[in-house]
Design a protein around this motif. Structure first.
Motif, short mmCIF file in Angstrom:
data_model
loop_
_atom_site.label_atom_id
_atom_site.label_comp_id
_atom_site.label_asym_id
_atom_site.label_seq_id
_atom_site.Cartn_x
_atom_site.Cartn_y
_atom_site.Cartn_z
N HIS A 1 85.57 -7.91 131.41
CA HIS A 1 86.57 -7.65 131.67
C HIS A 1 87.58 -8.54 131.15
CE1 HIS A 1 85.97 -3.76 134.06
NE2 HIS A 1 85.04 -4.27 134.47
N THR A 2 87.02 -9.59 130.24
CA THR A 2 87.57 -10.89 129.96
C THR A 2 88.07 -10.61 128.68
OG1 THR A 2 86.04 -12.70 129.64
CG2 THR A 2 86.71 -11.99 131.52
N ALA A 3 88.70 -11.20 128.39
CA ALA A 3 89.25 -11.12 126.83
C ALA A 3 87.93 -11.65 126.04
CB ALA A 3 90.38 -11.79 126.38
N PRO A 4 87.82 -12.06 125.61
CA PRO A 4 86.69 -12.53 124.89
C PRO A 4 85.55 -11.68 124.65
CG PRO A 4 86.81 -14.90 125.89
CD PRO A 4 87.44 -13.66 126.40
N TYR A 5 85.44 -10.53 125.59
CA TYR A 5 83.83 -9.72 126.48
C TYR A 5 84.52 -8.45 126.10
CZ TYR A 5 81.28 -14.23 126.96
OH TYR A 5 80.48 -14.60 126.76
#
Length: 563
Positions: free
Chosen positions: A273-277
Motif C-alpha cells: 500500500h506504499t507508493a513505490p509498490y
C-alpha cells in the motif's frame, strides 16, 4: 510473474563456465544449505534479474545472467507472420515455424546499452546458445518478441528481508521506506496509524489479525499502538502490543522471533500500500526466518507463506538452513527446492527432486535420524494392502489434503509380530517401542473375530489399552479383517458380478473365490484394482468404517496442525 526462470554463471562463489537455472514459475522457491554456502547469492541473482536496473551496478560481478519468458500463442501470432510474403521460416510461413515453440522458453541476456548521450540502460539481448530454437532462422522475429518483455521490471518489484533484522524505536520522518534489515518499520506503521493519508485499518485490523493467526494459541494481542517515548533528549516512536489480559509491552523489548514475524507481515500486508509498490507484482525474499524461532513456529510460518503465495498469486523466495523446510515444502504443489552446496571455495545449486536429493540435504546439514521425524506421524498396519485401502478411504470420507511420506507414513507390523511391539513407554525391555519410531502414532488391527461371541486376543487387547492410555488412535476392526469393509458395489462395478456384501465375520478369500480364487496371493494388486471403484456412497454403511476413518483423519490433522 512474467519471468519463467533465471540463468546465471560466474557470480561470487558460483564458478564461471557452469550455468545454473532457477525456476521461478512456482509460488515458492526454497534455497536450503549451510551458512555461507551461497544462499544469499542466489537471492542477489534473482533481485538483479527481476529489478534489472540493478545490473548497472553489478554487471562486473557476473559472467552472464539471463531471464526466460514462456512463449504463448499471442506472442507467435504477433511476431511471426502467417503470410509467406513476409519471408519463410524452416517450412511454410514464419507462423508455422514459430508456433512450434508455444509453451517453450526463450532466454534474453542482460546487457548494458549506452545511448548517444552517454546514458546507460539495461536491455535484453537474445541469448545465442539456446538449443531449443534454431537462431539463424527468424532471429529478428525472436528479438522483437523478446523486446516486448524488455520493460518487465516496470511491473515487478522486489522485497527482501535479510537474516540480520530488528525493529527499534525511531524518530519521526516523512520517509515511508522499509530497509531490508527492518529499519523504518516503526516509522512506517506510525504513518499508517496516525496520518490521514493512509488506512489505519491495515495495521490495526489486518496486520493484527494475521499476527494473531500465527501466534495462536500461545499468544493473542487485542491491539497494536504507536506511541511516543522519551530516550534522553530524543522523542521516539515505539510499537506497543497489548495482550488479552491487558498487559502492554514495547515491541523493542520483546524477543527477536516476534519481531521477525511482524516484519514478515509488514512486508506482505503494509508495503503493497506504499507508493513505490502500488499496482505492481511483488516478489518477496525472506532469509533465514527460522532464527530464534521454535520448530513449531517455524512450521507455522513456512505453511503461512505457502498459503499466502498460492492465494495471492505471489512469488516468495526463502533461504533456510532448517530441516523443517524439507518436510514443509517437499511434495507440495507449486514449490521448487534447491540445495545450495559449497565444496571448497565453489558453490553448487542442485534441484531437490526426489528422496535421494532430500537425504543429501539432510546429510549436508548434519541432520541425523534422531534429530527429526521424517514424517509427522506413523499409521501402523498389518500389511501393504491395508495402506491402499486406508489412503482411499481418507480421500472418499475426508477429502484428505495430507501427503503420505511427509504428513504421515505407514509401517507394517505383520500379523503375529505385533506381539513384539508396545506403545507403553515403560514396557519390558524385550518389546519394541512404537513411540521411539515416531511419537505420533495410530494403529489399525484386524479383529480376526469369527462370530459375535468371538474374543479379541491378549496382544490386541494390550495394544488397544496402551494406545487408549496415551490418547492415540487404535482401531480394532468390527469386521473380521480390513477386507470385510470392501463394499460389494465396488467389486461388482469392477468385475461385472452380482455379489452381496461380505459378511461381518466371513472369510474374504472364500467370499471372493468365485471371482478370484488366488486372491490371497496378490492382495496388494487386488486392492489397487478395486479402490478406484470405492466411493463414499457405496461405503458409508459398511460397519463402523466412516466413523473410524474420520477419527484417524482427526489424528493426522493433529499431527500436522499449523493454524
Amino acid at each position: 510473474m512474467i519471468v519463467s526462470s533465471v540463468k546465471f554463471n560466474g557470480y561470487k562463489s558460483f564458478p564461471s563456465g557452469k550455468e545454473y537455472e532457477i525456476d521461478i514459475s512456482p509460488s515458492v522457491t526454497v534455497f536450503i544449505g549451510k551458512n555461507n554456502c551461497g544462499k544469499s547469492s542466489c537471492i542477489d541473482v534473482l533481485e538483479t534479474a527481476l529489478m534489472q536496473n540493478r545490473f548497472l551496478d553489478t554487471k562486473n560481478l557476473f559472467n552472464e545472467i539471463a531471464v526466460s519468458f514462456t512463449v504463448n500463442s499471442t506472442d507467435i501470432g504477433k511476431y511471426f507472420s502467417r503470410y509467406i510474403s513476409g519471408g519463410r521460416g524452416i517450412s511454410g510461413s514464419y507462423y508455422s515455424y514459430g508456433s512450434k515453440y508455444i509453451n517453450q522458453k526463450i532466454f534474453g541476456t542482460l546487457q548494458v546499452e549506452t545511448s548517444i548521450s552517454n546514458k546507460q540502460s539495461v536491455v535484453l539481448a537474445l541469448k545465442e546458445d539456446q538449443k531449443q530454437i534454431n537462431l539463424p532462422i527468424c532471429k529478428d522475429n525472436w528479438t522483437r518478441l523478446l523486446h516486448q518483455h524488455n520493460n518487465y521490471q516496470n511491473k515487478v518489484n522486489f522485497r527482501r528481508l535479510n537474516a540480520d533484522r530488528d525493529i527499534v524505536p525511531e524518530e519521526e520522518t516523512d520517509d515511508e521506506s522499509l530497509d531490508f534489515n527492518g529499519t523504518g518499520a516503526t516509522n512506517l506503521l506510525r504513518k499508517f496509524v496516525n496520518n490521514s493519508s493512509y488506512d489505519e485499518e491495515i495495521v490495526e485490523i489486518t496486520l493484527l489479525k494475521e499476527l494473531n493467526k500465527i501466534m495462536a494459541p500461545d499468544s493473542h494481542f487485542k491491539n497494536i499502538r504507536l506511541q511516543q517515548i522519551q530516550e534522553g533528549d530524543k522523542l521516539l516512536w515505539e510499537i506497543f502490543l497489548t495482550e488479552d489480559n491487558g498487559k502492554r509491552f514495547a515491541l523493542s523489548k520483546s524477543g527477536s522471533g516476534l519481531k521477525t514475524i511482524l516484519l514478515m507481515l509488514i512486508n506482505l500486508y503494509v508495503i503493497p500500500h506504499t507508493a513505490p509498490y502500488k499496482n505492481k507484482d511483488i516478489a518477496y525474499s525472506f532469509e533465514e526466518l527460522e532464527n530464534n524461532l521454535h520448530p513449531a513456529l517455524q512450521r507455522k510460518i513456512f505453511e503461512y507463506l505457502y498459503k499466502f503465495a498460492k492465494e495471492n498469486n505471489s512469488h516468495i523466495f526463502i533461504t533456510t538452513h532448517s530441516h523443517i523446510a524439507i518436510n514443509t515444502f517437499c511434495g507440495k504443489d507449486k514449490t521448487a527446492i534447491y540445495h545450495v552446496l559449497k565444496i571448497g571455495s565453489e558453490s553448487q545449486l542442485i534441484p531437490v527432486e526426489n528422496l535421494s536429493d532430500r537425504m543429501g540435504v539432510l546429510a549436508d546439514l548434519d541432520v541425523r535420524a534422531s534429530d527429526l521425524f521424517q514424517s509427522n506421524g506413523i499409521i501402523w498396519v498389518e500389511g501393504p494392502s491395508d495402506r491402499v485401502y486406508i489412503n482411499r478411504w481418507l480421500q472418499v470420507f475426508c477429502n484428505s489434503e495430507f501427503i503420505e511420506g511427509a504428513d504421515y507414513q505407514f509401517l507394517y507390523y505383520g500379523g503375529r509380530i505385533l506381539a513384539h511391539y508396545s506403545a507403553n513407554e515403560n514396557a519390558q525391555s524385550d518389546l519394541i517401542s512404537i513411540l521411539t519410531t515416531n511419537r505420533n502414532a495410530a494403529i489399525i488391527i484386524d479383529s480376526d473375530q469369527k462370530s459375535d461371541e468371538g474374543t479379541i486376543n491378549d496382544t490386541k487387547t494390550r495394544i488397544y489399552d496402551e494406545f487408549s492410555k496415551i490418547g492415540d488412535f487404535c482401531w480394532i476392526t468390527k469386521g473380521k479383517e480390513i477386507e470385510n469393509y470392501i463394499p460389494a458395489a465396488s467389486i461388482n462395478d469392477k468385475y461385472g458380478s452380482s455379489l452381496d456384501n461380505v459378511g461381518q465375520y466371513e472369510l474374504f478369500p472364500t467370499y471372493i473365490s468365485e471371482i478370484d480364487s488366488s486372491f490371497s496371493n496378490h492382495k496388494v494388486s487386488f486392492a489397487r484394482g478395486i479402490v478406484e471403484h470405492i466411493t463414499k456412497e457405496n461405503s458409508s454403511e459398511m460397519l463402523d468404517l466412516e466413523t473410524q476413518i474420520k477419527k484417524l483423519y482427526e489424528s493426522i490433522q493433529a499431527w500436522n496442525r499449523s493454524f
